[in-house]
Design an enzyme around this catalytic site. Structure first.
Site, short mmCIF file in Angstrom:
data_model
loop_
_atom_site.label_atom_id
_atom_site.label_comp_id
_atom_site.label_asym_id
_atom_site.label_seq_id
_atom_site.Cartn_x
_atom_site.Cartn_y
_atom_site.Cartn_z
N PRO A 88 2.60 1.44 -7.62
CA PRO A 88 1.72 0.71 -6.72
C PRO A 88 2.52 -0.19 -5.76
O PRO A 88 2.03 -0.59 -4.72
CB PRO A 88 0.86 -0.15 -7.67
CG PRO A 88 1.06 0.42 -9.02
CD PRO A 88 2.38 1.11 -9.03
N GLU A 115 4.03 -0.81 -17.64
CA GLU A 115 4.30 -1.67 -16.47
C GLU A 115 5.34 -1.04 -15.54
O GLU A 115 5.86 -1.71 -14.66
CB GLU A 115 4.76 -3.05 -16.95
CG GLU A 115 3.72 -3.80 -17.77
CD GLU A 115 2.41 -3.97 -17.01
OE1 GLU A 115 1.37 -3.64 -17.58
OE2 GLU A 115 2.45 -4.39 -15.83
N ARG A 157 1.42 22.45 0.27
CA ARG A 157 0.56 23.16 1.22
C ARG A 157 1.25 23.32 2.58
O ARG A 157 0.84 24.14 3.41
CB ARG A 157 -0.78 22.49 1.41
CG ARG A 157 -0.71 21.12 2.04
CD ARG A 157 -2.08 20.46 2.04
NE ARG A 157 -2.99 21.11 2.98
CZ ARG A 157 -3.03 20.84 4.29
NH1 ARG A 157 -2.19 19.98 4.81
NH2 ARG A 157 -3.90 21.45 5.06
N ASP A 172 -4.50 19.61 10.81
CA ASP A 172 -4.97 18.66 9.79
C ASP A 172 -5.37 17.34 10.41
O ASP A 172 -4.88 16.97 11.48
CB ASP A 172 -3.79 18.33 8.87
CG ASP A 172 -3.64 19.34 7.76
OD1 ASP A 172 -4.58 20.09 7.51
OD2 ASP A 172 -2.55 19.37 7.19
O1 JB8 Z 1 -1.15 3.44 -8.87
B1 JB8 Z 1 0.02 4.17 -8.98
O2 JB8 Z 1 0.40 5.05 -7.96
C1 JB8 Z 1 0.89 4.03 -10.23
C2 JB8 Z 1 2.11 4.70 -10.28
C3 JB8 Z 1 2.92 4.58 -11.39
C4 JB8 Z 1 2.49 3.76 -12.46
C5 JB8 Z 1 3.08 3.42 -13.70
C6 JB8 Z 1 2.19 2.58 -14.33
N1 JB8 Z 1 1.12 2.38 -13.54
C7 JB8 Z 1 1.27 3.10 -12.39
C8 JB8 Z 1 0.44 3.22 -11.27
#
Ligand code: JB8
Length: 242
Positions: A88, A115, A157, A172
């Protein structure tokens, strides 16, 4: 292109072998290998995580296990690889990212959980290959696997031969910086709603203009940020008149 995915939930990646991408794999247009991270543990509990230094909630994935896994996966093929780590906290994954990665010989995806992965895994890998920490959107999933499904589909793709009609990828959403406009098919009238006349006119110039106007309209309404980001010469006089 070869794609490797390392995860503690290999079953999450089963959809990669379905439908269009599954056929592309069978046709040899793309190779996909999924690896269970726990294969590189050495303890009876197959531990892949530990408590975070500095305290705080949750667990962090162990660098030793990831290091051994990535060493082994990378050694399995001599093609140069880009390591992709969904998080994230990553840079945004966009269509332009997919287009850039479609030119790679090999992508290795590291799916974090808990985490996330000890930062030293990314830092150590970055000393020997390109590494991208990327996010597929401003929301938080439970792990990287779903993000990998999204990114692999977006990249695959674009590979030659994967889409039946390569023109589709050229038209696209985002390919010209705009969202795609509405699409219609038979019947001509459905529940009292008809197909726009211009699309049945056979006038290709008018159809192209109408489609461009609908794309501009939709982009202005839903993604004004994309419109603002267009290069100065992206809109012609007819676009500006819209
Ligand atoms: O929201 B995400 O793209 C994402 C990616 C990797 C991990 C690893 C633990 N939570 C995650 C969330």
């Amino acid at each position: 292109m070869r794609i490797d995915v390392v995860t503690i939930f290999p079953g999450y990646l089963a959809p990669l072998r379905e439908a269009l991408l599954g056929r592309a794999i069978e046709a040899g247009l793309v190779e996909v290998a999924v690896h269970d991270l726990r294969d590189w543990t050495h303890d009876v509990h197959q531990a892949v995580d530990d408590a975070p230094y500095g305290g705080g909630p949750g667990m962090v994935m162990k660098p030793q296990v990831w290091g051994e896994a990535l060493d082994a996966v990378l050694a399995a093929d001599e093609r140069p690889a880009r390591l992709v780590v969904p998080t994230p906290a990553g840079r945004p994954f966009r269509q332009s990212t997919a287009q850039a990665w479609a030119g790679e010989q090999r992508l290795v995806f590291a799916c974090g959980r808990y985490e996330g992965i000890d930062q030293r895994v990314v830092d150590e890998a970055a000393a020997r290959m390109p590494v991208d920490e990327v996010s597929i959107g401003d929301y938080v999933l439970v792990g990287g696997e779903v993000a990998v499904l999204v990114m692999v589909e977006a990249v695959a793709r674009l590979l030659p031969g994967v889409l039946g009609n390569p023109v589709s990828a050229e038209q696209d959403s985002f390919s010209d910086g705009l969202l795609e406009g509405p699409a219609y098919t038979r019947p001509l009238t459905w529940r009292g709603l008809s197909v726009p006349e211009v699309l049945r006119s056979g006038h290709h110039g008018a159809i192209a203009r109408w489609r461009r106007d609908r794309a501009l309209e939709r982009t202005a309404d839903r993604r004004p940020d994309l419109l603002a980001a267009l290069p100065a010469d992206a809109l012609d006089a007819a676009d500006r008149a819209f």
